[in-house]
Design a protein around this motif. Structure first.
Motif, PDB file in Angstrom:
ATOM      1  N   SER A 141       0.823  -1.198   0.000  1.00 41.86           N
ATOM      2  CA  SER A 141       0.000   0.000   0.000  1.00 41.86           C
ATOM      3  C   SER A 141       0.863   1.255   0.000  1.00 41.86           C
ATOM      4  O   SER A 141       0.593   2.217  -0.725  1.00 41.86           O
ATOM      5  CB  SER A 141      -0.926   0.007   1.218  1.00 41.86           C
ATOM      6  OG  SER A 141      -1.759   1.136   1.212  1.00 41.86           O
ATOM      7  N   SER A 195       0.867   3.969  -3.033  1.00 48.33           N
ATOM      8  CA  SER A 195       0.493   5.358  -2.757  1.00 48.33           C
ATOM      9  C   SER A 195       1.590   6.319  -3.193  1.00 48.33           C
ATOM     10  O   SER A 195       1.316   7.399  -3.723  1.00 48.33           O
ATOM     11  CB  SER A 195       0.181   5.552  -1.263  1.00 48.33           C
ATOM     12  OG  SER A 195       1.361   5.441  -0.481  1.00 48.33           O
ATOM     13  N   ALA A 220      -4.410   2.238  -3.065  1.00 47.63           N
ATOM     14  CA  ALA A 220      -3.540   1.981  -1.912  1.00 47.63           C
ATOM     15  C   ALA A 220      -4.331   2.019  -0.611  1.00 47.63           C
ATOM     16  O   ALA A 220      -4.133   1.177   0.280  1.00 47.63           O
ATOM     17  CB  ALA A 220      -2.416   3.014  -1.876  1.00 47.63           C
ATOM     18  N   ILE A 257      -6.364  -1.071  -0.390  1.00 48.46           N
ATOM     19  CA  ILE A 257      -5.553  -2.239  -0.037  1.00 48.46           C
ATOM     20  C   ILE A 257      -5.429  -2.370   1.474  1.00 48.46           C
ATOM     21  O   ILE A 257      -5.441  -3.479   2.032  1.00 48.46           O
ATOM     22  CB  ILE A 257      -4.150  -2.142  -0.684  1.00 48.46           C
ATOM     23  CG1 ILE A 257      -4.257  -2.316  -2.203  1.00 48.46           C
ATOM     24  CG2 ILE A 257      -3.195  -3.183  -0.101  1.00 48.46           C
ATOM     25  CD1 ILE A 257      -2.953  -2.057  -2.932  1.00 48.46           C
ATOM     26  N   LEU A 258      -5.327  -1.231   2.159  1.00 46.52           N
ATOM     27  CA  LEU A 258      -5.223  -1.260   3.624  1.00 46.52           C
ATOM     28  C   LEU A 258      -6.433  -1.906   4.272  1.00 46.52           C
ATOM     29  O   LEU A 258      -6.362  -2.434   5.379  1.00 46.52           O
ATOM     30  CB  LEU A 258      -5.052   0.168   4.167  1.00 46.52           C
ATOM     31  CG  LEU A 258      -3.710   0.855   3.940  1.00 46.52           C
ATOM     32  CD1 LEU A 258      -3.754   2.280   4.449  1.00 46.52           C
ATOM     33  CD2 LEU A 258      -2.592   0.088   4.641  1.00 46.52           C
ATOM     34  N   ARG A 264      -0.768   3.160   8.916  1.00 49.44           N
ATOM     35  CA  ARG A 264      -2.044   3.226   8.203  1.00 49.44           C
ATOM     36  C   ARG A 264      -2.531   4.670   8.091  1.00 49.44           C
ATOM     37  O   ARG A 264      -3.076   5.088   7.066  1.00 49.44           O
ATOM     38  CB  ARG A 264      -3.092   2.362   8.896  1.00 49.44           C
ATOM     39  CG  ARG A 264      -2.849   0.863   8.726  1.00 49.44           C
ATOM     40  CD  ARG A 264      -3.869   0.018   9.478  1.00 49.44           C
ATOM     41  NE  ARG A 264      -3.579  -1.402   9.306  1.00 49.44           N
ATOM     42  CZ  ARG A 264      -4.102  -2.160   8.359  1.00 49.44           C
ATOM     43  NH1 ARG A 264      -4.936  -1.637   7.484  1.00 49.44           N
ATOM     44  NH2 ARG A 264      -3.787  -3.433   8.259  1.00 49.44           N
TER      45      ARG A 264
END
Length: 295
Positions: free
Chosen positions: A128, A132, A282, A285-286, A244
């Motif tokens: 991720s 990003s 991205a 994806i987290l 995150r």
């Protein structure tokens, strides 16, 4: 559910930051001094917050004296430091270069987490963070890749801005284990204001004899560029790990280019759109593997 609330808060914060970046462009075109604008937005926000909590929630201003340095580090290195180095990088290079260097921060946070084992560094986070960063690159450099320029001083201050932004996320997580989010925000703002007073004494501002319209502009910009977004960001970090949170924050340049398209009619190219899609991907994806922040 709490993690979704955290993402919501941080995306809200980056939306305000992205829009305010476009508004700042308009103000700079009108020859508003960059240093004054940066200083006034945190000073006005600080005055508003302190006034409110002194009147309505004074208990949240009670902290241990031995912890004051922690808030000072957050305000000076984190908030004031990241702002100062970011805008200085813009001055010595350009906006695209400054953004790209600052958004190396997610990778720094991941490296720190791996070294200290303060959180799990999973393949999902690494993927991720990489996606990003690639998205940010396409979004801000998509119109003309030659706009990415580097010089020694700009490189140093750009990397410093990445470090300061990384520090903000890591240090804030520590403070939130001890204090309320509003306590952290108030004292961080106070520390940032004191830093700017040293850099640019109030006498320089008063000597400028700004008009009422200019002060109204300062007030409005302070609310939308720092008071609201920092309140949202600090709140969001209660629910997310540092990595995150900072990866999600890469949504900011996407908002900036989209708002520039609508507000100042800047051209939005297919490459920039692709970059925006990568950043959104991205963040998505987290979501594939949720994780509660460690206490």
């Amino acid at each position: 559910m709490n993690s979704l609330k955290g993402y919501f808060y941080i995306i809200g914060a980056t939306t305000f930051w992205g829009i305010s970046a476009t508004i700042a462009k308009l103000l700079f075109i009108q020859h508003v001094d960059t240093l004054i604008l940066v200083q006034m937005r945190i000073t006005i926000s600080c005055v508003l917050l302190v006034t409110y909590f002194l009147i309505f929630k004074r208990h949240l201003l009670i902290v241990k004296i031995k912890d004051l340095y922690k808030f000072a580090l957050l305000g000076i290195i984190g908030i004031a430091g990241s702002n100062f180095t970011y805008y200085f990088t813009i001055a010595t290079t350009n906006v695209a270069t400054a953004i790209l260097l600052q958004y190396l921060a997610p990778l720094i946070v991941l490296l720190y987490a791996a070294y200290t084992r303060t959180e799990k560094v999973t393949p999902v986070k690494v993927l991720s963070g990489s996606v990003s960063l690639a998205g940010c690159y396409l979004a801000v450099a998509g119109k003309d890749f030659s706009i990415i320029t580097l010089n020694h001083l700009g490189l140093l201050t750009g990397l410093a801005s990445a470090f300061c932004w990384s520090f903000t996320n890591i240090w804030l997580k520590r403070l939130l284990k001890q204090y309320n989010v509003w306590t952290c925000l108030v004292y961080a703002f106070i520390s940032g204001v004191l830093f700017w007073i040293i850099i640019n004494p109030p006498s320089k501002i008063t000597d400028a004899n700004y008009s009422l319209e200019t002060w109204e502009m300062f007030f409005g910009f302070a609310v939308i560029s720092i008071l609201i977004p920092h309140s949202l960001y600090f709140s969001g970090m209660r629910y997310l790990t540092a990595s995150r949170g900072i990866i999600t924050a890469t949504f900011e340049p996407i908002v900036a280019i989209v708002s520039a398209f609508f507000i100042v009619s800047e051209v939005l190219t297919p490459i920039q759109i692709a970059g925006a899609i990568l950043v959104i991907t991205a963040i998505a994806i987290l979501q594939t593997k949720q994780e509660e922040p460690q206490s």
